[in-house]
Write a protein that holds these residues in place. Sequence first.
Motif, PDB file in Angstrom:
ATOM      1  N   GLN A  82      52.996  54.424  45.790  1.00 10.66           N
ATOM      2  CA  GLN A  82      53.289  55.935  46.656  1.00 10.66           C
ATOM      3  C   GLN A  82      53.316  55.541  48.049  1.00 10.66           C
ATOM      4  O   GLN A  82      52.333  55.376  48.475  1.00 10.66           O
ATOM      5  N   MET A  83      54.588  55.923  48.491  1.00 13.08           N
ATOM      6  CA  MET A  83      54.769  55.533  50.188  1.00 13.08           C
ATOM      7  C   MET A  83      54.983  56.836  50.737  1.00 13.08           C
ATOM      8  O   MET A  83      56.337  57.391  50.431  1.00 13.08           O
ATOM      9  N   ASN A  84      54.103  57.369  51.544  1.00 12.57           N
ATOM     10  CA  ASN A  84      54.417  58.496  52.383  1.00 12.57           C
ATOM     11  C   ASN A  84      54.523  58.158  53.696  1.00 12.57           C
ATOM     12  O   ASN A  84      54.234  57.029  54.184  1.00 12.57           O
ATOM     13  N   SER A  85      54.962  59.148  54.639  1.00 16.02           N
ATOM     14  CA  SER A  85      55.524  59.165  55.974  1.00 16.02           C
ATOM     15  C   SER A  85      55.847  57.795  56.351  1.00 16.02           C
ATOM     16  O   SER A  85      55.325  57.151  57.031  1.00 16.02           O
ATOM     17  N   LEU A  86      57.129  57.603  55.562  1.00 19.52           N
ATOM     18  CA  LEU A  86      57.618  56.099  55.820  1.00 19.52           C
ATOM     19  C   LEU A  86      58.332  55.944  57.235  1.00 19.52           C
ATOM     20  O   LEU A  86      58.599  56.950  57.856  1.00 19.52           O
ATOM     21  N   LYS A  87      58.045  54.844  57.803  1.00 20.44           N
ATOM     22  CA  LYS A  87      58.339  54.365  59.236  1.00 20.44           C
ATOM     23  C   LYS A  87      59.622  53.347  59.063  1.00 20.44           C
ATOM     24  O   LYS A  87      59.676  52.548  57.940  1.00 20.44           O
ATOM     25  N   PRO A  88      60.446  53.205  59.949  1.00 20.13           N
ATOM     26  CA  PRO A  88      61.646  52.349  60.092  1.00 20.13           C
ATOM     27  C   PRO A  88      61.029  50.781  59.905  1.00 20.13           C
ATOM     28  O   PRO A  88      61.490  49.970  59.025  1.00 20.13           O
ATOM     29  N   GLU A  89      59.575  50.575  60.435  1.00 19.46           N
ATOM     30  CA  GLU A  89      58.921  49.293  60.073  1.00 19.46           C
ATOM     31  C   GLU A  89      58.403  49.009  58.738  1.00 19.46           C
ATOM     32  O   GLU A  89      58.027  47.797  58.318  1.00 19.46           O
ATOM     33  N   ASP A  90      58.773  49.917  57.847  1.00 20.33           N
ATOM     34  CA  ASP A  90      58.387  49.661  56.490  1.00 20.33           C
ATOM     35  C   ASP A  90      59.582  49.252  55.789  1.00 20.33           C
ATOM     36  O   ASP A  90      59.480  48.854  54.438  1.00 20.33           O
ATOM     37  N   THR A  91      60.604  49.075  56.405  1.00 21.91           N
ATOM     38  CA  THR A  91      61.874  48.598  55.805  1.00 21.91           C
ATOM     39  C   THR A  91      61.447  46.934  55.163  1.00 21.91           C
ATOM     40  O   THR A  91      61.202  46.252  56.229  1.00 21.91           O
ATOM     41  N   ALA A  92      61.920  46.689  53.984  1.00 20.78           N
ATOM     42  CA  ALA A  92      61.530  45.482  53.384  1.00 20.78           C
ATOM     43  C   ALA A  92      61.932  45.398  51.948  1.00 20.78           C
ATOM     44  O   ALA A  92      62.318  46.658  51.705  1.00 20.78           O
ATOM     45  N   VAL A  93      62.090  44.220  51.433  1.00 21.19           N
ATOM     46  CA  VAL A  93      61.974  44.111  50.111  1.00 21.19           C
ATOM     47  C   VAL A  93      60.649  43.971  49.599  1.00 21.19           C
ATOM     48  O   VAL A  93      59.979  43.434  49.963  1.00 21.19           O
ATOM     49  N   TYR A  94      60.473  44.655  48.693  1.00 18.58           N
ATOM     50  CA  TYR A  94      59.137  45.123  48.096  1.00 18.58           C
ATOM     51  C   TYR A  94      58.878  44.508  46.738  1.00 18.58           C
ATOM     52  O   TYR A  94      59.742  44.625  45.737  1.00 18.58           O
ATOM     53  N   TYR A  95      57.952  43.577  46.390  1.00 18.03           N
ATOM     54  CA  TYR A  95      57.774  42.691  45.230  1.00 18.03           C
ATOM     55  C   TYR A  95      56.358  43.194  44.606  1.00 18.03           C
ATOM     56  O   TYR A  95      55.369  43.328  45.290  1.00 18.03           O
ATOM     57  N   CYS A  96      56.546  43.352  43.343  1.00 20.47           N
ATOM     58  CA  CYS A  96      55.535  43.157  42.418  1.00 20.47           C
ATOM     59  C   CYS A  96      54.663  42.008  42.272  1.00 20.47           C
ATOM     60  O   CYS A  96      55.486  41.192  41.801  1.00 20.47           O
TER      61      CYS A  96
END
Length: 118
Positions: A82-96
């Motif tokens: 769960q990702m809240n208060s997202l910021k531009p620097e959170d931009t990425a490919v997310y891997y499990c």
Amino acid sequence: QVQLVESGGGSVQPGGSLRLSCAASGVTFSLFIMSWYRQAPGQERELVALLTATGTSTNYADSVKGRFTISRDNAKKTVYLQMNSLKPEDTAVYYCNAVHLFSNNNYWGQGTQVTVSS
């Protein structure tokens, strides 16, 4: 055959929220330490959040503490971010990522894109 399939990525404005899911198959899910990593363009892959096999202990990158929450549902063989208060620097490919508790066998999903932009 072990398979991890991520979903839930997308585009969101700064301050928004997303929930990523990672569904596992071919594994005894309760024996795996589950993590989320991310990789932005030109950067190394970094650990975002980790959850122990028992689900009793977590570890977060300093940059996401207080904003992201990792959880798991062993019955559904799924881990969430769960990702809240997202910021531009959170931009990425997310891997499990899944690591077996005893053998240390390591598995990755294919990744899901998260873009935070106004």
